[in-house]
Design a protein around this motif. Structure first.
Motif, PDB file in Angstrom:
ATOM      1  N   GLU A  20       0.703  -1.392  -0.013  1.00 47.63           N
ATOM      2  CA  GLU A  20      -0.099  -0.040   0.016  1.00 47.63           C
ATOM      3  C   GLU A  20       0.928   1.185  -0.003  1.00 47.63           C
ATOM      4  O   GLU A  20       0.675   2.267  -0.772  1.00 47.63           O
ATOM      5  CB  GLU A  20      -1.013   0.083   1.219  1.00 47.63           C
ATOM      6  N   GLU A  21       1.936   1.204   0.730  1.00 46.03           N
ATOM      7  CA  GLU A  21       2.836   2.279   0.915  1.00 46.03           C
ATOM      8  C   GLU A  21       3.384   2.597  -0.423  1.00 46.03           C
ATOM      9  O   GLU A  21       3.810   3.722  -0.871  1.00 46.03           O
ATOM     10  CB  GLU A  21       3.752   2.129   2.020  1.00 46.03           C
ATOM     11  N   GLU A  22       3.812   1.700  -1.218  1.00 47.96           N
ATOM     12  CA  GLU A  22       4.571   1.832  -2.405  1.00 47.96           C
ATOM     13  C   GLU A  22       3.677   2.303  -3.427  1.00 47.96           C
ATOM     14  O   GLU A  22       4.107   3.124  -4.429  1.00 47.96           O
ATOM     15  CB  GLU A  22       5.408   0.535  -2.522  1.00 47.96           C
ATOM     16  N   GLU A  23       2.376   1.755  -3.425  1.00 47.31           N
ATOM     17  CA  GLU A  23       1.703   2.211  -4.339  1.00 47.31           C
ATOM     18  C   GLU A  23       1.257   3.662  -4.155  1.00 47.31           C
ATOM     19  O   GLU A  23       1.101   4.731  -5.114  1.00 47.31           O
ATOM     20  CB  GLU A  23      -0.026   1.424  -4.333  1.00 47.31           C
ATOM     21  N   GLU A  24       1.167   4.085  -2.909  1.00 51.05           N
ATOM     22  CA  GLU A  24       0.923   5.714  -2.719  1.00 51.05           C
ATOM     23  C   GLU A  24       1.893   6.511  -3.308  1.00 51.05           C
ATOM     24  O   GLU A  24       1.800   7.581  -3.779  1.00 51.05           O
ATOM     25  CB  GLU A  24       0.786   5.901  -1.155  1.00 51.05           C
ATOM     26  N   MET A  25       3.325   5.971  -3.082  1.00 48.59           N
ATOM     27  CA  MET A  25       4.495   6.681  -3.484  1.00 48.59           C
ATOM     28  C   MET A  25       4.383   6.760  -4.981  1.00 48.59           C
ATOM     29  O   MET A  25       4.805   7.767  -5.638  1.00 48.59           O
ATOM     30  CB  MET A  25       5.706   5.998  -3.231  1.00 48.59           C
ATOM     31  N   MET A  26       3.914   5.800  -5.696  1.00 44.10           N
ATOM     32  CA  MET A  26       4.031   5.763  -7.200  1.00 44.10           C
ATOM     33  C   MET A  26       2.907   6.759  -7.614  1.00 44.10           C
ATOM     34  O   MET A  26       3.108   7.474  -8.650  1.00 44.10           O
ATOM     35  CB  MET A  26       3.453   4.318  -7.791  1.00 44.10           C
ATOM     36  N   VAL A  27       1.989   6.644  -7.027  1.00 41.11           N
ATOM     37  CA  VAL A  27       0.600   7.642  -7.469  1.00 41.11           C
ATOM     38  C   VAL A  27       1.141   9.161  -7.202  1.00 41.11           C
ATOM     39  O   VAL A  27       0.921  10.177  -8.215  1.00 41.11           O
ATOM     40  CB  VAL A  27      -0.528   7.273  -6.697  1.00 41.11           C
ATOM     41  N   PHE A  28       1.664   9.375  -6.176  1.00 39.14           N
ATOM     42  CA  PHE A  28       2.364  10.597  -5.767  1.00 39.14           C
ATOM     43  C   PHE A  28       3.218  11.211  -7.001  1.00 39.14           C
ATOM     44  O   PHE A  28       3.150  12.183  -7.582  1.00 39.14           O
ATOM     45  CB  PHE A  28       3.099  10.756  -4.598  1.00 39.14           C
ATOM     46  N   LEU A  29       4.244  10.138  -7.328  1.00 42.97           N
ATOM     47  CA  LEU A  29       5.362  10.544  -8.391  1.00 42.97           C
ATOM     48  C   LEU A  29       4.420  10.850  -9.699  1.00 42.97           C
ATOM     49  O   LEU A  29       4.993  11.647 -10.396  1.00 42.97           O
ATOM     50  CB  LEU A  29       6.009   9.582  -8.408  1.00 42.97           C
ATOM     51  N   CYS A  30       3.459  10.525 -10.202  1.00 43.42           N
ATOM     52  CA  CYS A  30       2.626  10.539 -11.232  1.00 43.42           C
ATOM     53  C   CYS A  30       1.766  11.714 -11.425  1.00 43.42           C
ATOM     54  O   CYS A  30       0.962  11.698 -12.495  1.00 43.42           O
ATOM     55  CB  CYS A  30       2.121   9.039 -11.835  1.00 43.42           C
ATOM     56  N   ALA A  40      -7.347   8.779  -8.552  1.00 44.16           N
ATOM     57  CA  ALA A  40      -7.357   7.301  -9.172  1.00 44.16           C
ATOM     58  C   ALA A  40      -6.308   6.509  -8.100  1.00 44.16           C
ATOM     59  O   ALA A  40      -5.345   6.872  -7.788  1.00 44.16           O
ATOM     60  CB  ALA A  40      -6.794   7.432 -10.518  1.00 44.16           C
ATOM     61  N   ASP A  41      -6.602   5.240  -8.273  1.00 46.18           N
ATOM     62  CA  ASP A  41      -5.849   4.221  -7.690  1.00 46.18           C
ATOM     63  C   ASP A  41      -4.556   4.097  -8.573  1.00 46.18           C
ATOM     64  O   ASP A  41      -4.608   4.551  -9.949  1.00 46.18           O
ATOM     65  CB  ASP A  41      -6.331   2.927  -7.347  1.00 46.18           C
ATOM     66  N   LEU A  42      -3.475   3.342  -8.245  1.00 53.14           N
ATOM     67  CA  LEU A  42      -2.409   3.115  -9.180  1.00 53.14           C
ATOM     68  C   LEU A  42      -2.686   2.470 -10.518  1.00 53.14           C
ATOM     69  O   LEU A  42      -2.391   2.885 -11.516  1.00 53.14           O
ATOM     70  CB  LEU A  42      -1.298   2.055  -8.422  1.00 53.14           C
ATOM     71  N   ARG A  43      -3.466   1.291 -10.421  1.00 55.28           N
ATOM     72  CA  ARG A  43      -3.587   0.508 -11.565  1.00 55.28           C
ATOM     73  C   ARG A  43      -4.554   1.300 -12.642  1.00 55.28           C
ATOM     74  O   ARG A  43      -4.066   1.521 -13.900  1.00 55.28           O
ATOM     75  CB  ARG A  43      -4.502  -0.614 -11.404  1.00 55.28           C
ATOM     76  N   GLU A  44      -5.574   2.357 -12.117  1.00 55.18           N
ATOM     77  CA  GLU A  44      -6.148   3.070 -13.026  1.00 55.18           C
ATOM     78  C   GLU A  44      -5.306   4.327 -13.733  1.00 55.18           C
ATOM     79  O   GLU A  44      -5.545   4.330 -14.693  1.00 55.18           O
ATOM     80  CB  GLU A  44      -7.286   3.669 -12.235  1.00 55.18           C
ATOM     81  N   LEU A  45      -4.446   4.861 -12.741  1.00 60.51           N
ATOM     82  CA  LEU A  45      -3.707   5.710 -13.244  1.00 60.51           C
ATOM     83  C   LEU A  45      -2.605   5.296 -14.400  1.00 60.51           C
ATOM     84  O   LEU A  45      -2.442   5.918 -15.409  1.00 60.51           O
ATOM     85  CB  LEU A  45      -2.635   6.278 -12.024  1.00 60.51           C
ATOM     86  N   LEU A  46      -2.002   4.217 -14.120  1.00 65.60           N
ATOM     87  CA  LEU A  46      -0.985   3.585 -14.915  1.00 65.60           C
ATOM     88  C   LEU A  46      -1.680   2.991 -16.261  1.00 65.60           C
ATOM     89  O   LEU A  46      -1.027   3.533 -17.445  1.00 65.60           O
ATOM     90  CB  LEU A  46      -0.354   2.320 -14.369  1.00 65.60           C
ATOM     91  N   VAL A  47      -2.921   2.574 -16.211  1.00 62.49           N
ATOM     92  CA  VAL A  47      -3.566   2.254 -17.504  1.00 62.49           C
ATOM     93  C   VAL A  47      -4.136   3.482 -18.338  1.00 62.49           C
ATOM     94  O   VAL A  47      -3.827   3.636 -19.477  1.00 62.49           O
ATOM     95  CB  VAL A  47      -4.660   1.449 -17.208  1.00 62.49           C
ATOM     96  N   ALA A  48      -4.347   4.652 -17.632  1.00 62.11           N
ATOM     97  CA  ALA A  48      -4.604   5.940 -18.335  1.00 62.11           C
ATOM     98  C   ALA A  48      -3.354   6.231 -18.845  1.00 62.11           C
ATOM     99  O   ALA A  48      -3.578   6.950 -19.977  1.00 62.11           O
ATOM    100  CB  ALA A  48      -5.193   6.749 -17.235  1.00 62.11           C
ATOM    101  N   LEU A  49      -2.254   6.424 -17.991  1.00 67.74           N
ATOM    102  CA  LEU A  49      -1.152   6.879 -18.716  1.00 67.74           C
ATOM    103  C   LEU A  49      -0.631   6.156 -19.773  1.00 67.74           C
ATOM    104  O   LEU A  49      -0.182   6.681 -21.007  1.00 67.74           O
ATOM    105  CB  LEU A  49       0.242   6.954 -17.819  1.00 67.74           C
ATOM    106  N   ASN A  50      -0.956   4.781 -20.148  1.00 62.32           N
ATOM    107  CA  ASN A  50      -0.454   3.804 -20.969  1.00 62.32           C
ATOM    108  C   ASN A  50      -1.085   4.286 -22.367  1.00 62.32           C
ATOM    109  O   ASN A  50      -1.021   4.233 -23.164  1.00 62.32           O
ATOM    110  CB  ASN A  50      -0.687   2.307 -20.599  1.00 62.32           C
ATOM    111  N   GLU A  51      -2.709   4.488 -21.932  1.00 63.60           N
ATOM    112  CA  GLU A  51      -3.757   4.737 -23.350  1.00 63.60           C
ATOM    113  C   GLU A  51      -3.414   6.020 -23.744  1.00 63.60           C
ATOM    114  O   GLU A  51      -3.636   6.201 -24.996  1.00 63.60           O
ATOM    115  CB  GLU A  51      -4.945   4.670 -22.586  1.00 63.60           C
ATOM    116  N   ARG A  52      -2.623   7.170 -23.107  1.00 59.95           N
ATOM    117  CA  ARG A  52      -2.480   8.317 -23.657  1.00 59.95           C
ATOM    118  C   ARG A  52      -0.755   8.349 -23.888  1.00 59.95           C
ATOM    119  O   ARG A  52      -0.681   9.484 -24.374  1.00 59.95           O
ATOM    120  CB  ARG A  52      -2.671   9.386 -22.401  1.00 59.95           C
ATOM    121  N   GLU A  53      -0.345   7.118 -24.080  1.00 64.65           N
ATOM    122  CA  GLU A  53       0.963   7.092 -24.594  1.00 64.65           C
ATOM    123  C   GLU A  53       1.940   7.999 -23.563  1.00 64.65           C
ATOM    124  O   GLU A  53       3.007   8.537 -24.330  1.00 64.65           O
ATOM    125  CB  GLU A  53       1.102   7.562 -26.139  1.00 64.65           C
ATOM    126  N   LYS A  54       1.889   8.194 -22.494  1.00 61.58           N
ATOM    127  CA  LYS A  54       2.749   8.584 -21.589  1.00 61.58           C
ATOM    128  C   LYS A  54       3.668   7.723 -20.553  1.00 61.58           C
ATOM    129  O   LYS A  54       4.404   8.223 -19.959  1.00 61.58           O
ATOM    130  CB  LYS A  54       1.781   9.854 -20.604  1.00 61.58           C
TER     131      LYS A  54
END
Length: 489
Positions: A20-30, A40-54
């Motif tokens: 949980e702590e590592e996920e919070e850190m990743m979300v903060f970085l993004c 958004a949670d981490l998975r939702e955020l990473l999927v969105a960034l991936n779809e936006r080619e970021k």
């Protein structure tokens, strides 16, 4: 699939490995990469960034690197810590320096200190839910929403750190400010807080960083009432790059890649694998040897001391595990002639190894003590650590202002050899604790002296419940001239 996209299965696999702590850190970085997905949670955020080619594999590698999950870099992304660091050195960074700084500050704060910060900031976040278990990163996000904190607006946090006596963290912020001021006007890191994201007329890109410190004493709240803050911390920022090191001269430089060579000699065979894994995770170039006799031990020490690679490294670590007595180790020889421990130091002193002059040299010794009546009285091994042939290969500086015996950290742990008879495959409790402390994201951010203090505490707690013959005796001697942090801070 474009080259920027990451397989969904890979995102899922990584997300499942994080706590949980590592996920919070990743979300903060993004947070700045998708301001419309602030909640958004981490998975939702990473999927969105991936779809936006970021999001790319390189960006995903950086995120794992920032949260210190080097095992996932190797196991899932098939890359190494050093490779990611090389990419970051070429400015191929996904995360703004400001976010990295906040993450480093977070890693250096204990829970009690965060609670103190929450109390100190109650007047500035009256509408925010200030839960006692709130993390520092969550607190920063609250302050960002109210425009109290931004990449070029860190005075409030500095003042709070002074109140809790964390001058070391203030220095981190000052270093960041200085480096930001040196950036080109064309370097414009993307940053947006949640409040800005809700206002369509605001730019998502901040103006270039500047070295001026805003006067937070004159800030006003939205209702027009003045907010009186503590006086800002006035710490001078040098104009020239060379002079800027004066602020940080109380710490050994630990920026080389690798940070140094780590020599492990395990003549028992029960600690080498654990130690090798630990110091590889810290980025060291590990040279591991098992079951050496005294002749090979002597030759190995000489060869490592002669390595020219020391010139480009910032430190050296040596770990020895063997049977022995209070002053010597026996290696694997059947005759207990003994290799003098003091000679180990000699090989890496300034006169013998000039490539390590002024650099910290750490020695961790685990001796399994053999009783005097079980030792054979034979002559000591002849060693040539300071002979003419050895020194002929070393370029001794004309003027060495640092004493030859300086910058040595010597930790020597002793336990009766009967410990091995009880469980020959069991690793040393002393070395096991050392590895745990160095692998802990929070503990390894402490100085080596603070880490050893915690190591002392754990060893002596162990001794309280151990049989007298199984108790460890720990001795620390050092000639360090500065603070040493094995992790870059």
């Amino acid at each position: 699939m474009t080259t920027c996209q990451v397989p969904a299965a890979l995102i899922h696999q990584i997300q499942q490995e994080l706590d949980e702590e590592e996920e919070e850190m990743m979300v903060f970085l993004c947070r700045d990469l998708a301001p419309d997905l602030a909640n958004a949670d981490l998975r939702e955020l990473l999927v969105a960034l991936n779809e936006r080619e970021k999001l790319s594999l390189l960006g995903l590698s950086e995120l794992l690197y920032r949260v210190k999950r080097f095992d996932l870099l190797r196991r899932i992304l098939k890359t190494e810590k050093a490779t990611v660091e090389a990419d970051l050195a070429r400015s191929l960074s996904l995360v703004p320096d400001y976010r990295v700084l906040m993450l480093e500050l977070n890693e250096n704060l204990e829970k009690e200190e965060v609670r103190s910060l929450i109390f100190l900031l109650r007047d500035y976040t009256p509408r925010m839910k200030m839960a006692k278990d709130k993390s520092f990163l969550a607190l920063v996000i609250d302050l960002e929403k109210l425009n109290w904190v931004a990449p070029d607006q860190l005075d409030l946090i500095e003042n709070c750190f002074r109140s809790i006596h964390r001058i070391d963290l203030i220095k981190k912020i000052q270093k960041y400010k200085h480096e930001a001021a040196m950036c080109s006007a064309h370097s414009q890191p993307v940053y947006v807080n949640a409040l800005q994201a809700s206002l369509p007329n605001l730019s998502l890109i901040d103006p270039p960083y500047h070295s001026g410190i805003q006067n937070v004493n004159k800030e006003k709240s939205k209702n027009g009432q003045s907010l009186i803050l503590a006086e800002p911390v006035h710490m001078s920022i040098q104009e020239s790059g060379a002079a800027s090191y004066e602020v940080f001269d109380d710490k050994y430089r630990m920026q080389s890649q690798p940070p140094g060579i780590c020599l492990i000699i395990d003549c028992i065979g029960n600690n080498a694998d654990m130690l090798e894994k630990t110091f590889r995770c810290l980025g060291y170039d590990v040279h591991c040897h098992k079951y050496l006799n005294m002749k090979n031990m002597n030759q190995t020490l000489i060869e490592v001391a002669r390595l020219q690679k020391h010139r480009n490294c910032d430190s050296f670590i040596c770990i020895l595990v063997s049977r022995g007595n209070s002053t010597s180790i026996f290696c694997t020889d059947h005759t207990f002639s003994g290799f003098p421990l003091e000679q180990v130091k000699v090989y890496f002193r300034a006169d013998s190894c000039p490539e390590l002059v002024g650099k910290p040299k750490l020695f961790f010794i685990q001796s399994y003590i053999v009783p005097d009546n079980e030792q054979e009285c034979t002559s000591l091994l002849e060693v040539d650590g300071n002979d003419e042939n050895f020194l002929a290969n070393a370029e001794i500086p004309w003027k060495v202002t640092i004493p030859q015996v300086a910058d040595i950290f010597w930790s020597h742990c002793k336990v009766n050899v009967s410990t091995l008879e009880k469980s020959s495959n069991s690793s040393s409790y002393y070395l096991r604790c050392l590895a745990e402390l160095l692998c802990s994201p929070h503990k390894r951010k402490l100085s080596i002296l603070d880490i050893h203090t915690e190591l002392n505490r754990r060893v002596y707690e162990w001794n309280k419940t151990a049989d007298p013959g199984q108790q460890y005796s720990l001795l620390l001697q050092h000639t360090l001239r500065k603070k040493l942090f094995l992790s870059a801070i």
